[in-house]
Design a protein around this motif. Sequence first.
Motif, PDB file in Angstrom:
ATOM      1  N   LEU A 177       5.172   3.390  -3.131  1.00  0.00           N
ATOM      2  CA  LEU A 177       5.075   2.076  -3.780  1.00  0.00           C
ATOM      3  C   LEU A 177       4.466   1.046  -2.837  1.00  0.00           C
ATOM      4  CD1 LEU A 177       8.450   1.841  -5.763  1.00  0.00           C
ATOM      5  CD2 LEU A 177       6.141   1.725  -6.731  1.00  0.00           C
ATOM      6  N   ASN A 178       4.902   1.062  -1.574  1.00  0.00           N
ATOM      7  CA  ASN A 178       4.348   0.122  -0.591  1.00  0.00           C
ATOM      8  C   ASN A 178       2.854   0.357  -0.376  1.00  0.00           C
ATOM      9  OD1 ASN A 178       6.811  -1.138  -0.189  1.00  0.00           O
ATOM     10  ND2 ASN A 178       7.376   0.202   1.535  1.00  0.00           N
ATOM     11  N   THR A 179       2.446   1.628  -0.353  1.00  0.00           N
ATOM     12  CA  THR A 179       1.025   1.960  -0.181  1.00  0.00           C
ATOM     13  C   THR A 179       0.218   1.515  -1.388  1.00  0.00           C
ATOM     14  OG1 THR A 179       1.624   3.874   1.183  1.00  0.00           O
ATOM     15  CG2 THR A 179      -0.588   3.843   0.261  1.00  0.00           C
ATOM     16  N   ASN A 189      -0.310  -2.124  -1.140  1.00  0.00           N
ATOM     17  CA  ASN A 189      -1.358  -2.423  -0.156  1.00  0.00           C
ATOM     18  C   ASN A 189      -2.752  -2.177  -0.748  1.00  0.00           C
ATOM     19  OD1 ASN A 189      -2.304  -3.135   2.492  1.00  0.00           O
ATOM     20  ND2 ASN A 189      -2.640  -0.970   2.906  1.00  0.00           N
ATOM     21  N   ASN A 190      -2.898  -1.097  -1.498  1.00  0.00           N
ATOM     22  CA  ASN A 190      -4.179  -0.805  -2.146  1.00  0.00           C
ATOM     23  C   ASN A 190      -4.576  -1.907  -3.116  1.00  0.00           C
ATOM     24  OD1 ASN A 190      -4.484   1.621  -0.789  1.00  0.00           O
ATOM     25  ND2 ASN A 190      -3.608   2.858  -2.431  1.00  0.00           N
ATOM     26  N   ILE A 191      -3.611  -2.335  -3.941  1.00  0.00           N
ATOM     27  CA  ILE A 191      -3.886  -3.388  -4.927  1.00  0.00           C
ATOM     28  C   ILE A 191      -4.256  -4.690  -4.236  1.00  0.00           C
ATOM     29  CG2 ILE A 191      -2.838  -4.810  -6.739  1.00  0.00           C
ATOM     30  CD1 ILE A 191      -1.181  -2.309  -7.502  1.00  0.00           C
ATOM     31  N   ALA A 192      -3.574  -5.003  -3.140  1.00  0.00           N
ATOM     32  CA  ALA A 192      -3.855  -6.244  -2.407  1.00  0.00           C
ATOM     33  C   ALA A 192      -5.254  -6.246  -1.813  1.00  0.00           C
ATOM     34  CB  ALA A 192      -2.820  -6.438  -1.307  1.00  0.00           C
ATOM     35  N   ASN A 193      -5.805  -5.056  -1.496  1.00  0.00           N
ATOM     36  CA  ASN A 193      -7.114  -4.953  -0.831  1.00  0.00           C
ATOM     37  C   ASN A 193      -8.219  -4.485  -1.770  1.00  0.00           C
ATOM     38  OD1 ASN A 193      -6.834  -5.384   2.278  1.00  0.00           O
ATOM     39  ND2 ASN A 193      -5.015  -4.216   1.667  1.00  0.00           N
ATOM     40  N   VAL A 194      -8.020  -4.675  -3.067  1.00  0.00           N
ATOM     41  CA  VAL A 194      -8.991  -4.163  -4.025  1.00  0.00           C
ATOM     42  C   VAL A 194     -10.372  -4.789  -3.828  1.00  0.00           C
ATOM     43  CG1 VAL A 194      -8.435  -5.864  -5.823  1.00  0.00           C
ATOM     44  CG2 VAL A 194      -9.319  -3.606  -6.485  1.00  0.00           C
ATOM     45  N   GLN A 195     -10.442  -6.007  -3.302  1.00  0.00           N
ATOM     46  CA  GLN A 195     -11.721  -6.677  -3.077  1.00  0.00           C
ATOM     47  C   GLN A 195     -12.110  -6.737  -1.594  1.00  0.00           C
ATOM     48  OE1 GLN A 195     -13.656  -7.489  -5.514  1.00  0.00           O
ATOM     49  NE2 GLN A 195     -12.167  -7.144  -7.158  1.00  0.00           N
TER      50      GLN A 195
END
Length: 640
Positions: free
Chosen positions: A22-24, A27-33
Amino acid sequence: MPSQFFGLNTAYTGLLASNAALNTTSNNIANVQTLGYSRQHVVQQASDALRVFQTYGCAGAGVDTLAIERIRDEFYDNKYWDASTTLGEYSIKQYYMSQIQTYFKGSITAPDFKSIFDQFSVAGLQAVLKNASSTTTKAQFIGYAGDLTDYFNGMSGNLEKVQKDINQEIKLKVDEINSLANEIASLSKQINVIELSGPKANELRDRRTVLLDQLSQIVDIETQEIPITDANNPERETGAFRFLVKIGGGQLLVDTSEYRQLECVARTSNEKVNQTDIEGLYDIVWDDGQDFNIYSGTLGGSLQGLVEMRDGNNSENFSGTITATGRTDVTAADGSVKAHDTVTVQVSHKYLQDLNKCNLSDTGGIISLGSQQYYYDSWSYTCSYDAAGNATYSYTFVLSDNSLNDRNLTNDRVGKVAEIGTSIDYQGIPYYMKQMNEWVRTFSQKFNDILNSGYDAYENPGNDLFAAKMATGGEQYSFGAMFRYDKQTSGTMTVGVGDDSYYKMTAKNFSVLAAMIEDADLLATKKKSSDGVEQYNVLTEIQDMINDKEKMNYRGCKAGEFLECILSDVALNAGNANTFCENYQSIVQSVDNQRISISGVDEDEEAVNLVKFQNGYNLASKMIQTLTEVYDRLILETGV
């Protein structure tokens, strides 16, 4: 044998694994751009099972969360770097060839060659033919000749400016390479520090890849990552890596935390390669003094595009066979006399046999004699004819008296190849400057020869119309009948670099004879001094020379077709640059899309993962809750 709390521990490992996932995902969603960010995932494996000495043998012990790793395919990284390198090269060529094309095509404020030459050779010449005795029409014709010289002066200035801009951009690219090398080495050191303790430095690796993307646009790159093993146990990997970055065909730039720096060294006036080169062109060397080969065919990137635009000579560098060595006395500026080595080089290339096409430096340079480099101060050109009319062409160079030439030149050099500069198979600034010089010299020589064969209004022998400005003092070279030679007669003609030959005339110093501007009646119009002032047979001969390519030939064309010849070269190179640029933009985009499809963050996929891992977390929590109730019943409600 597992304890009564074995199930609780198993559920706990599942809770930890789902929490990490879930944490990963977060992190992926936060760095989508985020530029260059690689999607991360949790690496899991089933824990080693425990033997329970029951009929079923072993019991599963849950899940181990091994690492959080980025998803990356190095194959697509390498493909991207290769395509980006080629795109960088042709983007530079596209930009500068567009500039050169604009200069030659002209504009309303800066007419092109054809309109200026037509005004000179048609309107101006026809006016004098109609009224050869008129000082006014002759002055107008001379004025049109001035417009022609101004055109070449302006074009030479424009191309020199382009060469200067390219030279400065080379320095900027070298500074950028140094900066990127510093950052890559720093990141590699940080990555090793983190990964020696176990976890993967995913974000740092992403940042390093972004820097490598930038570096690949400037120069061709190769990367290699080698695991570092324990010196006492070579089979055990420590977790650290030796990371190598090589550029320009295998020249080492970065070795993990160590990196090399490049330096730009300006050529001095006695290190020029071409007569038309501006002062201070940069050579590139490593900070330890080793040469950096900027003429390597594998240099790649925008740096190769810049070098080829700045130095491209269409493979027409000086090259020949050494036929003799010797000694000659040279008088220095202080009056002292000293013997210098000389070397004679026979040439076979057509572009070296015609002095009007010569682009050798007039201030000295560096010559390679059988792979050994020497400085030379001056040179002379010799054309020898035998009784049968067969010609032999050679150049004799007087070598300098300096540290590079401290070894004596011996006869073992005879038979070896002599070269000045490097053969660069691209039509860059030196090529176009050389083409202009060739036209200016050939046209001026033919034109002045005809004028010198006639007489002016004062019944004096004709004068040159076209001259060349001296570098200092504001005076002019007037060539008259110097260095004419009948190729049908046996003998030898030698022209030194310091002699007042048409070699001294370039597009930059091309001018109209000052005396002719002051007095238009100095323009020769008649063949005999006794002819009347209305006679214009010299002018008709000039007209024939302009219109007949048998009498004045430039690349198989008439004098007035100079622009068509040059523009065909420019248009071809500009068209190729545009085509390759468009093609490789598409390739780079396509490869990048493939890269992103693997390593990029997909919002829909992460949304699915979010639900999946949330359900896993909830189930693990439910399992713990269930087991808690079991243990409550077991501990609190049973027993003695």
